[in-house]
Write a protein that holds these residues in place. Structure first.
Motif, short mmCIF file in Angstrom:
data_model
loop_
_atom_site.label_atom_id
_atom_site.label_comp_id
_atom_site.label_asym_id
_atom_site.label_seq_id
_atom_site.Cartn_x
_atom_site.Cartn_y
_atom_site.Cartn_z
N PRO A 120 -0.05 6.27 3.42
CA PRO A 120 0.04 4.81 3.42
C PRO A 120 -1.22 4.13 2.92
N ASP A 121 -1.01 3.00 2.26
CA ASP A 121 -2.10 2.11 1.88
C ASP A 121 -2.24 1.06 2.99
N ALA B 97 3.02 1.15 4.76
CA ALA B 97 3.58 1.08 3.41
C ALA B 97 3.17 2.35 2.69
N ASN B 98 4.14 3.24 2.44
CA ASN B 98 3.84 4.62 2.04
C ASN B 98 3.70 4.76 0.52
N ARG C 123 7.72 6.64 -0.85
CA ARG C 123 8.64 5.69 -1.49
C ARG C 123 9.39 4.87 -0.44
N SER C 124 8.68 4.50 0.63
CA SER C 124 9.35 3.90 1.78
C SER C 124 8.32 3.17 2.64
N PHE C 125 8.80 2.58 3.73
CA PHE C 125 7.89 2.17 4.79
C PHE C 125 8.35 2.83 6.09
N GLU D 205 6.59 2.35 -5.49
CA GLU D 205 5.21 2.32 -4.99
C GLU D 205 4.95 1.19 -3.99
N PRO D 206 5.49 1.27 -2.79
CA PRO D 206 5.23 0.25 -1.77
C PRO D 206 3.76 0.25 -1.36
N GLU D 207 3.13 -0.91 -1.44
CA GLU D 207 1.70 -0.99 -1.13
C GLU D 207 1.36 -2.13 -0.18
#
Length: 638
Positions: free
Chosen positions: A398-399, A415-416, A480-482, A530-532
């Motif tokens: 995660p970021d 947020a992965n 690609r997820s949270f 790219e969930p950030e």
């Protein structure tokens, strides 16, 4: 909340009842004789065939129902086994009932600021000062913080294409931290945070050897007020490459994530750190307490605590050097800090009162072999091709990280995004086709096919389970997820393949797009959407998570009120996929007209509660680093 298309349910029930009456009756009895005597009974009729109904839930992101729904099949039980089989379904009677939407939340674009700078991180991390109704936006590479005026915003929404060119927010001023501090060797501003009338900004700094970010960084403090411009107060030295700053909810301490990245040659690698700066009466201390990870080094007193799934792979690096704090969230009671260690696929828990590391949590691997976790792994297949791949995994990495409380218990939201170590002096990055894969691996053939797994970016530092030189697992970057986790590291929710399924259903071949041009399906091989960015906010009795998709653009909304009953709400974006442009993110040069592209690369988010909002309704503030735009969305319950 599910909303069905009005009228269809009643018609369907009526049709089913009619079919049952017509097909499931016994033969008629004989008639009474003419003089009252009983007549001869008629022959018994054959029993009719039963009508059966099958209801199949349609997941969010279904090709016909982007917000999910139900498929209702009917037919006659011709083999009398009580099960409606495919051969018995009357396709003429099949009905698909889509959820009109699952949201109870209306989201409207009400404000936007265009910096006119593309590809150079002109709008990254954001925060808000309620008293002056000002937004503070990290203009990273300029070394400044832009101050934007949100006081003129109204509840009037901007619709559709008008949002691409909206520019209705004015810039008040900017904070020039290099000038204000008088320091040399300062680089990019990486983060900003506001508590009361105090602002803190994290700035990276070079070292005496000419390395741009390997010196100890600083945090610069400013005093804010209702009408006057921000006033510079002081700076405090912290660890190398301060990447995130956040105040504790009670305002008593500022926490700083010191990422400590190596230089390009990988021959200078500072230690990662978490710095604590005490705040008393709104005044910051002159020095920081710096927490390091030396006890976890080989031979250290806590080395045995490290889970082998925590990725430690820098060449010649100690554990303290290899751990790279990225982002911090603080518990609601201000007792604990949760720190994402992105490259290491882990979370550190900090006890703030004792300034110690309480634990380091290994996040483990996400199994892309499960149907719920399907991915599109190729940018060369010219198709939306979500598949489950046995033996393929993703590190969550995660970021942005956030936390909230439910039933008096802390839960961590991540947020992965995923991130690789890819330097001139060392790189762990490869394509799946380049791996020395065990011939017995279930994807041995698929890994050599560019339209399947061959293009997938993977690590060379994990996957050889028995140390025989052959990879037993294919391990990619990001989930690609949270996800939602307990404070001890138990995962209680993951959004699975939602992000790719939903964007594919709504955007078709524009899903998994990059953020520097409209090319379509150009990131499937590399962390997908790219969930950030991530923010959490409470509206009414509901708690919502907002997750920004750095590459595809826009943000997902989930109702996370109960972490064990999470539901998708909406996907919102202000990106024009028809615009013809290309942005060079190294130079900032633009081909075509990027001003028509909308918002690209959401990097930072801030939820603003209604009592602090200039419009009187909750707001979501977003910094978009590639388009250099800052946008404001208004949120209201329907």
């Amino acid at each position: 909340m599910m909303r069905f298309v009005q009228g269809k349910t009643a018609l369907l029930v009526s049709a089913i009842m009619t079919a049952m009456l017509l097909t499931a009756c016994d033969g008629d009895d004989g008639q009474m004789g003419s003089k009252g005597d009983s007549g001869v009974d008629g022959a018994s009729g054959n029993n009719g065939l039963s009508a059966l109904v099958s209801v199949t839930p349609l997941a969010v992101g279904h090709a016909q129902c982007a917000f999910g729904g139900q498929q209702i099949d009917t037919g006659l039980d011709t083999n009398s086994n009580g099960v409606l089989e495919m051969s018995e379904v009357d396709s003429n009677q099949t009905q698909t009932i889509c959820n009109v939407t699952q949201n109870t939340l209306a989201v409207d674009l009400v404000g936007r600021y265009q910096s006119g700078v593309y590809g150079l991180s002109a709008a990254e991390i954001v925060d808000y000062h309620p008293l002056s109704q000002s937004a503070f936006v990290v203009n990273a590479q300029s070394g400044k913080v832009d101050v934007l005026d949100l006081s003129t915003l109204t509840q009037t929404a901007v619709q559709d294409e008008a949002g691409y060119s909206l520019n209705n927010i004015a810039k008040k001023t900017e904070l020039n931290i290099s000038v204000d501090t008088g320091l040399t060797l300062l680089g990019a501003v990486n983060s900003v945070s506001v508590s009361g009338n105090l602002l803190a900004a994290a700035v990276e700094r070079g070292d005496a050897l000419g390395n741009a970010t390997q010196g100890n960084g600083i945090v610069a403090f400013y005093r804010l007020s209702e009408s006057a411009l921000p006033v510079y107060l002081s700076f405090v030295e912290v660890g190398a490459l301060p990447d995130n700053v956040t105040f504790s909810p009670d305002g008593s301490v500022l926490l700083v994530a010191g990422e400590g990245e190596p230089n390009s040659a990988y021959d200078v690698d500072p230690e990662g750190s978490v710095a604590l700066i005490a705040i008393e009466g709104g005044v910051p201390a002159t020095t920081a307490t710096v927490i390091d990870f030396k006890d976890f080094n080989i031979g250290g007193t806590r080395n045995s605590e490290l889970n082998p799934l925590i990725k430690i792979n820098g060449p010649g690096a100690s554990v303290a050097q290899d751990l790279e704090p990225e982002y911090i969230s603080v518990s609601a009671d201000s007792q604990f800090a949760y720190v994402s260690l992105q490259e290491n696929n882990a979370i550190a828990v900090i006890d703030i009162a004792t300034a110690t590391v309480k634990r380091i949590i290994a996040l483990g691997l996400k199994d892309f072999g499960l149907d719920a976790n399907k991915i599109d792994a190729s940018d060369k297949d010219d198709a939306i091709n979500l598949q489950a791949y046995e033996g393929v995994y993703g590190m969550y990495q995660p970021d942005t990280i956030a936390s909230y409380r439910w039933n008096n218990t802390d839960f961590i939201v991540t947020a992965n995004e995923g991130d690789a170590r890819d330097y001139d002096g060392f790189s762990e990055e490869a394509r799946a086709e380049d791996l020395n894969l065990d011939p017995n691996h279930p994807q041995f053939a698929a890994a050599q096919d560019k339209t399947q797994l061959g293009r997938l970016k993977v690590t060379t530092s994990m996957g050889d389970e028995n140390n025989d030189g052959l990879m037993d697992k294919i391990v990619a970057y990001g989930g690609r997820s949270f996800s939602i986790w307990t404070a001890e590291g138990q995962q209680v929710f993951d959004s699975g393949s939602d992000f790719e399924r939903i964007t594919a259903a709504l955007l078709a071949m524009n899903f998994n797009n990059n953020n520097d041009e409209n090319k379509g399906d150009s990131r499937s091989d590399d962390k997908g959407p790219e969930p950030e960015a991530l923010a959490i906010g409470q509206i009414g009795s509901h708690t919502y998570a907002f997750i920004g998709l750095e590459r595809t653009g826009g943000f997902m909304i989930y109702d996370i009120t109960n972490p064990f009953a999470v539901s998708f709400v909406d996907y919102v974006r202000n990106r024009n996929f028809d615009a013809d442009f290309a942005i060079d993110t190294d130079t900032g040069e633009v081909e075509g007209d990027a001003s028509l592209a909308g918002d690209l690369g959401p990097e930072g988010m801030k939820f603003i509660a209604s009592q602090y909002s200039p419009t009187g309704l909750p707001l979501l503030l977003i910094g978009n680093e590639v388009s250099g735009t800052t946008v404001v969305y208004q949120l209201r319950l329907q």
